[in-house]
Scaffold this motif. Structure first.
Motif, mmCIF file in Angstrom:
data_model
loop_
_atom_site.group_PDB
_atom_site.id
_atom_site.type_symbol
_atom_site.label_atom_id
_atom_site.label_comp_id
_atom_site.label_asym_id
_atom_site.label_seq_id
_atom_site.Cartn_x
_atom_site.Cartn_y
_atom_site.Cartn_z
ATOM 1 N N LEU A 97 0.835 -1.212 0.000
ATOM 2 C CA LEU A 97 0.000 0.000 0.000
ATOM 3 C C LEU A 97 0.863 1.253 0.000
ATOM 4 O O LEU A 97 0.631 2.202 -0.752
ATOM 5 N N GLN A 98 1.875 1.234 0.857
ATOM 6 C CA GLN A 98 2.767 2.379 0.986
ATOM 7 C C GLN A 98 3.459 2.674 -0.347
ATOM 8 O O GLN A 98 3.543 3.824 -0.774
ATOM 9 N N GLN A 99 3.900 1.626 -1.024
ATOM 10 C CA GLN A 99 4.565 1.801 -2.332
ATOM 11 C C GLN A 99 3.629 2.436 -3.353
ATOM 12 O O GLN A 99 4.033 3.305 -4.124
ATOM 13 N N ILE A 100 2.378 1.977 -3.357
ATOM 14 C CA ILE A 100 1.426 2.523 -4.319
ATOM 15 C C ILE A 100 1.104 3.971 -3.985
ATOM 16 O O ILE A 100 1.040 4.823 -4.859
ATOM 17 N N ARG A 101 0.952 4.259 -2.690
ATOM 18 C CA ARG A 101 0.694 5.652 -2.297
ATOM 19 C C ARG A 101 1.815 6.564 -2.771
ATOM 20 O O ARG A 101 1.578 7.685 -3.202
ATOM 21 N N LEU A 102 3.040 6.070 -2.669
ATOM 22 C CA LEU A 102 4.182 6.887 -3.104
ATOM 23 C C LEU A 102 4.184 7.063 -4.621
ATOM 24 O O LEU A 102 4.683 8.058 -5.135
ATOM 25 N N ALA A 103 3.608 6.090 -5.318
ATOM 26 C CA ALA A 103 3.638 6.136 -6.792
ATOM 27 C C ALA A 103 2.520 6.983 -7.384
ATOM 28 O O ALA A 103 2.537 7.279 -8.575
ATOM 29 N N ILE A 104 1.530 7.358 -6.573
ATOM 30 C CA ILE A 104 0.435 8.157 -7.144
ATOM 31 C C ILE A 104 0.435 9.570 -6.555
ATOM 32 O O ILE A 104 0.704 9.753 -5.369
ATOM 33 N N PRO A 105 0.149 10.558 -7.392
ATOM 34 C CA PRO A 105 0.136 11.941 -6.893
ATOM 35 C C PRO A 105 -0.994 12.159 -5.887
ATOM 36 O O PRO A 105 -1.961 11.388 -5.862
ATOM 37 N N SER A 106 -0.879 13.220 -5.096
ATOM 38 C CA SER A 106 -1.840 13.404 -4.009
ATOM 39 C C SER A 106 -3.250 13.744 -4.496
ATOM 40 O O SER A 106 -4.219 13.540 -3.769
ATOM 41 N N HIS A 107 -3.401 14.231 -5.734
ATOM 42 C CA HIS A 107 -4.754 14.541 -6.208
ATOM 43 C C HIS A 107 -5.481 13.302 -6.735
ATOM 44 O O HIS A 107 -6.637 13.385 -7.144
ATOM 45 N N VAL A 108 -4.808 12.160 -6.727
ATOM 46 C CA VAL A 108 -5.444 10.924 -7.211
ATOM 47 C C VAL A 108 -5.895 10.084 -6.018
ATOM 48 O O VAL A 108 -5.119 9.808 -5.105
ATOM 49 N N THR A 109 -7.170 9.713 -6.031
ATOM 50 C CA THR A 109 -7.736 8.906 -4.949
ATOM 51 C C THR A 109 -7.453 7.428 -5.195
ATOM 52 O O THR A 109 -7.658 6.929 -6.299
ATOM 53 N N LEU A 110 -6.993 6.755 -4.150
ATOM 54 C CA LEU A 110 -6.735 5.315 -4.259
ATOM 55 C C LEU A 110 -7.912 4.531 -3.673
ATOM 56 O O LEU A 110 -8.205 4.624 -2.486
ATOM 57 N N VAL A 111 -8.590 3.781 -4.533
ATOM 58 C CA VAL A 111 -9.650 2.891 -4.071
ATOM 59 C C VAL A 111 -9.045 1.487 -4.005
ATOM 60 O O VAL A 111 -8.594 0.956 -5.027
ATOM 61 N N ALA A 112 -9.005 0.914 -2.808
ATOM 62 C CA ALA A 112 -8.429 -0.425 -2.642
ATOM 63 C C ALA A 112 -9.513 -1.453 -2.947
ATOM 64 O O ALA A 112 -10.519 -1.535 -2.243
ATOM 65 N N ILE A 113 -9.310 -2.210 -4.012
ATOM 66 C CA ILE A 113 -10.339 -3.177 -4.437
ATOM 67 C C ILE A 113 -10.134 -4.487 -3.682
ATOM 68 O O ILE A 113 -9.184 -5.234 -3.941
ATOM 69 N N SER A 114 -11.034 -4.731 -2.737
ATOM 70 C CA SER A 114 -10.846 -5.826 -1.779
ATOM 71 C C SER A 114 -11.670 -7.069 -2.100
ATOM 72 O O SER A 114 -11.713 -8.005 -1.298
ATOM 73 N N LYS A 115 -12.281 -7.092 -3.262
ATOM 74 C CA LYS A 115 -13.149 -8.234 -3.631
ATOM 75 C C LYS A 115 -12.419 -9.563 -3.492
ATOM 76 O O LYS A 115 -11.226 -9.637 -3.816
ATOM 77 N N THR A 116 -13.128 -10.532 -3.010
ATOM 78 C CA THR A 116 -12.695 -11.924 -2.767
ATOM 79 C C THR A 116 -11.780 -12.083 -1.544
ATOM 80 O O THR A 116 -11.526 -13.201 -1.126
#
Ligand SMILES: *Cc1c(COP(=O)(O)O)cnc(C)c1O
Length: 226
Positions: free
Chosen positions: A7-26
């Motif tokens: 999660l931390q790696q992905i947060r670092l890879a996306i700019p702050s104006h982009v919302t991260l939706v964690a897809i938790s299906k299954t």
């Protein structure tokens, strides 16, 4: 790698104006809670029943997004708590969402899902169908829904240029209808595009919301799903 570090790696890879939706299906609640404990508060599911049971089991300060195809007869189960429905692809469905929201005095945020991929199987409206829907007088009367943007899924391919073209076409459509149909509506601002394999391209092409599953939670175990 743990869920927290992914999660931390992905947060670092996306700019702050982009919302991260964690897809938790299954993935079971215990696993999804690892992401919650690492600070994630926005989760996406593609099945109504699974989303309802996770909503019931998990802390209440979570935003739940529905990203999968939604059947009209199931809207009532999520209407009380859903934060955003990414997959609206007909006026009929929108009418039902509006009706269920009205019953409980809510306004439910929705995205129109646009068909941008080559595959026949992917849901969504064509640009033409979207225009028809927007000009339908029935649409303008819906007071308990709010259209906050568009969503799309690119073709499943390794061809990055192909994916980029599809995302570009969605961004163009987004800009066009923001300037025409939604010019008075500041809340029309979200462009939900990009998944684990293509969110970087999607962000380069103007995504404001990425839906990332397997890069956070690992591969899905469909055998154990609902
Ligand atoms: C499953 C799913 C995702 C996440 O896919 P990953 O490749 O695991 O990141 C995103 N959007 C929708 C609509 C999905 O159904």
């Amino acid at each position: 790698m743990s869920i927290a570090s992914d999660l931390q790696q992905i947060r670092l890879a996306i700019p702050s104006h982009v919302t991260l939706v964690a897809i938790s299906k299954t993935h079971p609640v215990e696993v999804v809670m690892e992401a919650y404990n690492a600070g994630q508060r926005i989760f996406g599911e593609n099945k109504v029943q699974e989303m309802v049971s996770k909503f019931e089991a998990m802390p209440k300060n979570i935003e739940w997004h529905l990203v999968g195809h939604l059947q009209s007869n199931k809207v009532k189960y999520i209407a009380p708590f859903v934060s955003l429905i990414h997959s609206v692809d007909s006026l009929k469905l929108l009418n039902v969402i509006n009706k269920e929201a009205e019953k409980i005095d809510r306004v439910i945020d929705c995205l129109f899902q646009i068909h941008i991929a080559e595959e026949e199987t992917k849901f969504g409206l064509s640009a033409e169908e979207l225009n028809e829907l927007l000009s339908n007088p029935e649409f303008k009367q819906l007071k308990n829904i709010r259209i906050v943007g568009l969503m799309g899924m690119a073709t499943f391919t390794d061809n990055a240029e192909h994916i980029r073209r599809e995302f570009k076409s969605l961004k163009d459509l987004f800009k066009r209808i923001k300037e025409s149909d939604f010019s008075q509506n500041d809340y029309f601002k979200d462009l939900s595009m990009g998944m684990s394999s293509d969110y970087q391209i999607a962000i380069e092409e103007g995504s404001t919301m990425v839906r990332v599953g397997s890069s956070i939670f690992g591969n899905r175990n469909y055998g154990a799903s609902t």
